[in-house]
Design an enzyme around this catalytic site. Structure first.
Site, PDB file in Angstrom:
ATOM      1  N   LYS A   1      -7.061  -8.300 -11.715  1.00 22.66           N
ATOM      2  CA  LYS A   1      -7.507  -9.259 -10.695  1.00 22.66           C
ATOM      3  C   LYS A   1      -8.944  -8.945 -10.263  1.00 22.66           C
ATOM      4  O   LYS A   1      -9.760  -9.851 -10.056  1.00 22.66           O
ATOM      5  CB  LYS A   1      -6.557  -9.223  -9.494  1.00 22.66           C
TER       6      LYS A   1
ATOM      7  N   THR B   1      10.144 -17.153 -11.722  1.00 21.17           N
ATOM      8  CA  THR B   1       9.893 -17.079 -10.268  1.00 21.17           C
ATOM      9  C   THR B   1       8.878 -18.142  -9.841  1.00 21.17           C
ATOM     10  O   THR B   1       9.172 -18.984  -8.977  1.00 21.17           O
ATOM     11  CB  THR B   1       9.344 -15.672  -9.900  1.00 21.17           C
TER      12      THR B   1
ATOM     13  N   GLU C   1      -6.283 -20.278  -9.682  1.00 23.22           N
ATOM     14  CA  GLU C   1      -6.278 -19.747  -8.310  1.00 23.22           C
ATOM     15  C   GLU C   1      -5.149 -18.740  -8.090  1.00 23.22           C
ATOM     16  O   GLU C   1      -5.325 -17.703  -7.443  1.00 23.22           O
ATOM     17  CB  GLU C   1      -6.140 -20.905  -7.306  1.00 23.22           C
TER      18      GLU C   1
HETATM   19  P1  NAP Z   1       9.045 -14.756 -14.754  1.00 23.99           P
HETATM   20  O1  NAP Z   1       9.902 -14.929 -13.555  1.00 23.99           O
HETATM   21  O2  NAP Z   1       9.330 -13.648 -15.667  1.00 23.99           O
HETATM   22  O3  NAP Z   1       9.046 -16.147 -15.541  1.00 23.99           O
HETATM   23  C1  NAP Z   1       8.413 -16.285 -16.767  1.00 23.99           C
HETATM   24  C2  NAP Z   1       8.850 -17.586 -17.393  1.00 23.99           C
HETATM   25  O4  NAP Z   1       8.195 -17.735 -18.624  1.00 23.99           O
HETATM   26  C3  NAP Z   1      10.350 -17.675 -17.680  1.00 23.99           C
HETATM   27  O5  NAP Z   1      10.837 -18.935 -17.330  1.00 23.99           O
HETATM   28  C4  NAP Z   1      10.433 -17.476 -19.195  1.00 23.99           C
HETATM   29  O6  NAP Z   1      11.511 -18.189 -19.791  1.00 23.99           O
HETATM   30  C5  NAP Z   1       9.138 -18.115 -19.626  1.00 23.99           C
HETATM   31  N1  NAP Z   1       8.711 -17.595 -20.912  1.00 23.99           N
HETATM   32  C6  NAP Z   1       8.431 -16.329 -21.261  1.00 23.99           C
HETATM   33  N2  NAP Z   1       8.044 -16.261 -22.542  1.00 23.99           N
HETATM   34  C7  NAP Z   1       8.101 -17.512 -23.023  1.00 23.99           C
HETATM   35  C8  NAP Z   1       7.846 -18.103 -24.267  1.00 23.99           C
HETATM   36  N3  NAP Z   1       7.433 -17.380 -25.295  1.00 23.99           N
HETATM   37  N4  NAP Z   1       7.987 -19.441 -24.393  1.00 23.99           N
HETATM   38  C9  NAP Z   1       8.390 -20.193 -23.362  1.00 23.99           C
HETATM   39  N5  NAP Z   1       8.654 -19.705 -22.141  1.00 23.99           N
HETATM   40  C10 NAP Z   1       8.504 -18.376 -21.982  1.00 23.99           C
HETATM   41  O7  NAP Z   1       7.517 -14.577 -14.321  1.00 23.99           O
HETATM   42  P2  NAP Z   1       6.802 -15.063 -12.998  1.00 23.99           P
HETATM   43  O8  NAP Z   1       6.983 -14.030 -11.945  1.00 23.99           O
HETATM   44  O9  NAP Z   1       7.153 -16.456 -12.691  1.00 23.99           O
HETATM   45  O10 NAP Z   1       5.279 -14.955 -13.444  1.00 23.99           O
HETATM   46  C11 NAP Z   1       4.690 -15.907 -14.289  1.00 23.99           C
HETATM   47  C12 NAP Z   1       3.184 -15.646 -14.323  1.00 23.99           C
HETATM   48  O11 NAP Z   1       2.657 -15.755 -13.003  1.00 23.99           O
HETATM   49  C13 NAP Z   1       2.830 -14.237 -14.812  1.00 23.99           C
HETATM   50  O12 NAP Z   1       1.628 -14.296 -15.526  1.00 23.99           O
HETATM   51  C14 NAP Z   1       2.596 -13.464 -13.490  1.00 23.99           C
HETATM   52  O13 NAP Z   1       1.689 -12.394 -13.642  1.00 23.99           O
HETATM   53  C15 NAP Z   1       1.994 -14.546 -12.643  1.00 23.99           C
HETATM   54  N6  NAP Z   1       2.156 -14.355 -11.196  1.00 23.99           N
HETATM   55  C16 NAP Z   1       3.362 -14.043 -10.681  1.00 23.99           C
HETATM   56  C17 NAP Z   1       3.493 -13.888  -9.305  1.00 23.99           C
HETATM   57  C18 NAP Z   1       4.784 -13.514  -8.676  1.00 23.99           C
HETATM   58  O14 NAP Z   1       4.799 -13.264  -7.455  1.00 23.99           O
HETATM   59  N7  NAP Z   1       5.899 -13.500  -9.393  1.00 23.99           N
HETATM   60  C19 NAP Z   1       2.378 -14.076  -8.471  1.00 23.99           C
HETATM   61  C20 NAP Z   1       1.147 -14.414  -9.052  1.00 23.99           C
HETATM   62  C21 NAP Z   1       1.044 -14.547 -10.411  1.00 23.99           C
HETATM   63  P3  NAP Z   1      13.029 -17.803 -19.467  1.00 23.99           P
HETATM   64  O15 NAP Z   1      13.232 -18.197 -18.040  1.00 23.99           O
HETATM   65  O16 NAP Z   1      13.818 -18.613 -20.400  1.00 23.99           O
HETATM   66  O17 NAP Z   1      13.125 -16.321 -19.673  1.00 23.99           O
HETATM   67  N1  HSE Z   2       3.088  -8.618  -9.538  1.00 22.52           N
HETATM   68  C1  HSE Z   2       2.047  -9.183  -8.769  1.00 22.52           C
HETATM   69  C2  HSE Z   2       1.926  -8.472  -7.450  1.00 22.52           C
HETATM   70  C3  HSE Z   2       2.301 -10.641  -8.536  1.00 22.52           C
HETATM   71  O1  HSE Z   2       2.872  -7.766  -7.083  1.00 22.52           O
HETATM   72  O2  HSE Z   2       0.907  -8.595  -6.790  1.00 22.52           O
HETATM   73  C4  HSE Z   2       1.158 -11.334  -7.852  1.00 22.52           C
HETATM   74  O3  HSE Z   2       0.050 -11.394  -8.713  1.00 22.52           O
END
Ligand code: NAP
Ligand code: HSE
Length: 435
Positions: free
Chosen positions: A207, A15, A131
């Site tokens: 957080k 994402t 951030e």
């Molecule tokens: P996500 O959609 O699940 O994406 C995670 C990515 O990491 C995927 O591309 C996955 O690969 C890759 N990955 C996982 N394990 C791996 C490994 N061992 N080696 C290489 N690549 C690996 O997660 P996300 O929502 O983008 O979130 C990513 C981070 O940002 C998390 O720490 C989350 O807490 C944080 N975050 C998310 C949001 C939000 O709104 N989503 C907001 C703030 C912070 P594949 O695609 O091949 O599975």
């Molecule tokens: N899963 C988290 C939330 C993403 O819903 O707030 C943003 O850190």
């Protein structure tokens, strides 16, 4: 304007990673001007090479091997957007060791391993930016570490989890079930890979730990924080609170109380005229009280692809321009001040909302109020609504009790006795009131 591009590796292309790749591609020219050099996406690393991707930047090699980044000396900056603390910790440590600077949105990683990673980075002359780890698109890390540096922070209060706030909003305003709302939050990319972390309060607590370190130089272990999630709430709790003039929000709070630090993450009844109560959907809000500035609020998208990528990109541009090192040094210096003593959970005081489902038979009210009275808990209001709460089939009635201000400790001892009463069905739910 420098002729040397900043070569960036994206580790994690889900994402948030996809949002970052989109902005780097679609805003390439504007970013070049703002950063003073080209921001070039040079490599992407994922877990599963076979996955279909919603966005494929042209001419960027994708691999499933972190060594491709570690061994590429042309790469300056690793933007690591992988969740959890296993691979994420291993990669972060190895990337720093290989001389790469690091940007991450991973709050679990920074909460659990921030101090050790910061030390590794500092020892190696590297920078870590995070951030996007707190409150999605809201620049709260920057606000605390730089913009508000002239203040003693007295309180931080807010909604720090977008998924929980989205679910609460959908349930009350859109008449959707808890499960439907959670599924939609997952589809929209708000939820963690394991959404339990969102709904049980862990994500918001992680957080809050990060903000508490920055603002109060104090490390509050997640386990020592009063923490409850939204997973015990029912629509009828949201409706009962609304009928009393409140909204239930997953409130994260860290504030000084007579020189001690009080922290909690709990669903809380917030008076409905407060901005906190009006924060809807996946939005977050953070209010900070500073000794000089007074109370100020930051609100906006707390989760989702582009809002989170917006915060990551701020770190990327700060890194390219040289601002990031100053912010990182401010983060390092925040460790040098004296920590504040932590106020024990049992000494925190609030008014409380108490919901108990009880047998609909004589003397039940007397039994319940006797326990509260014996623990010194004074009742402010008590509601047993015959038309809505009682059901003929199970002979149950629902009691909604609002208390006057008492300590968590008093409530905790009363809870144990209430739950043990034979007339109480299941466990009573207790939530603080923020007024
Ligand atoms: P996500 O959609 O699940 O994406 C995670 C990515 O990491 C995927 O591309 C996955 O690969 C890759 N990955 C996982 N394990 C791996 C490994 N061992 N080696 C290489 N690549 C690996 O997660 P996300 O929502 O983008 O979130 C990513 C981070 O940002 C998390 O720490 C989350 O807490 C944080 N975050 C998310 C949001 C939000 O709104 N989503 C907001 C703030 C912070 P594949 O695609 O091949 O599975
Ligand atoms: N899963 C988290 C939330 C993403 O819903 O707030 C943003 O850190």
């Amino acid at each position: 304007m420098s002729d040397t591009p900043l070569n960036i590796a994206l580790i994690g292309f889900g994402t948030v990673g996809t949002g970052v790749a989109r902005i780097l591609t679609e805003e390439h020219e504007q970013l070049r001007v703002r950063a003073g050099r080209e921001l070039r996406l040079s490599r992407i690393v994922v877990r599963d090479l076979g996955k279909t991707r919603e966005f494929n930047p042209a001419d960027v090699p994708i691999s499933s091997c972190i060594d491709d980044v570690l061994n590429d000396d042309s790469i300056d900056l690793a933007v690591q957007l992988v969740g959890g603390t296993d691979a994420a910790l291993e990669y972060a440590t190895r990337l720093l060791g290989a001389g790469k600077d690091l940007i991450t949105a991973n709050k679990a990683l920074i909460c659990a391993h921030g101090p050790e990673l910061f030390q590794i980075a500092a020892d190696g002359g590297r920078t870590i930016c995070f951030e996007a780890a707190v409150a999605g698109g809201i620049p709260v890390v920057n606000a605390i570490t730089t913009a508000l540096t002239g203040n003693r922070i007295e309180a931080i209060e807010g909604i720090l989890n977008g998924t929980s706030n989205f679910i609460l909003t959908q349930m009350l305003s859109e008449n959707q079930s808890y499960d439907q709302s959670l599924s939609l939050a997952q589809e929209l990319g708000y939820a963690e890979a394991d959404p339990t972390l969102d709904v049980d309060g862990t994500d918001a607590a992680q957080k809050l730990v990060i903000l508490t370190r920055l603002a109060f130089s104090t490390d509050v272990p997640v386990g020592e924080m009063s923490r409850k999630g939204i997973d015990e709430l029912t629509l009828s709790d949201l409706e009962a609170a609304a009928s009393l003039g409140y909204r239930i929000k997953l409130l994260a709070m860290a504030k000084l109380n007579n020189g001690q630090l009080e922290t909690s993450v709990q669903p809380t009844l917030v008076p409905q005229n407060r901005e906190l109560a009006q924060t809807q959907g996946a939005d977050n809000i953070v209010t900070i009280t500073g000794s000089a500035v007074g109370r100020l609020g930051l609100a906006g998208a707390g989760a989702g692809q582009l809002p989170t990528a917006s915060a990551v990109m701020a770190d990327v541009v700060d890194f390219a321009t040289g601002r990031a090192i100053n912010t990182f040094k401010a983060v390092l210096r925040s460790r040098d001040q004296n920590p504040v003593e932590i106020l024990p959970q049992d000494e925190q005081k609030h008014r409380f909302y108490l919901r108990c489902t009880v047998d609909d038979r004589p003397h039940v009210l007397a039994d319940v109020t006797d326990i509260l009275g014996r623990h010194g808990i004074s009742i402010s209001s008590l509601l047993q609504d015959e038309s809505r709460m009682a059901t003929a089939s199970d002979q149950a009635a629902r009691l909604i009790i609002m208390t006057h201000r008492v300590s968590e400790g008093q409530m905790r001892s009363a809870d144990a006795e209430l739950d043990a009463l034979s007339c109480v069905q299941g466990n009573c739910l207790r939530l603080p009131v923020a007024d």
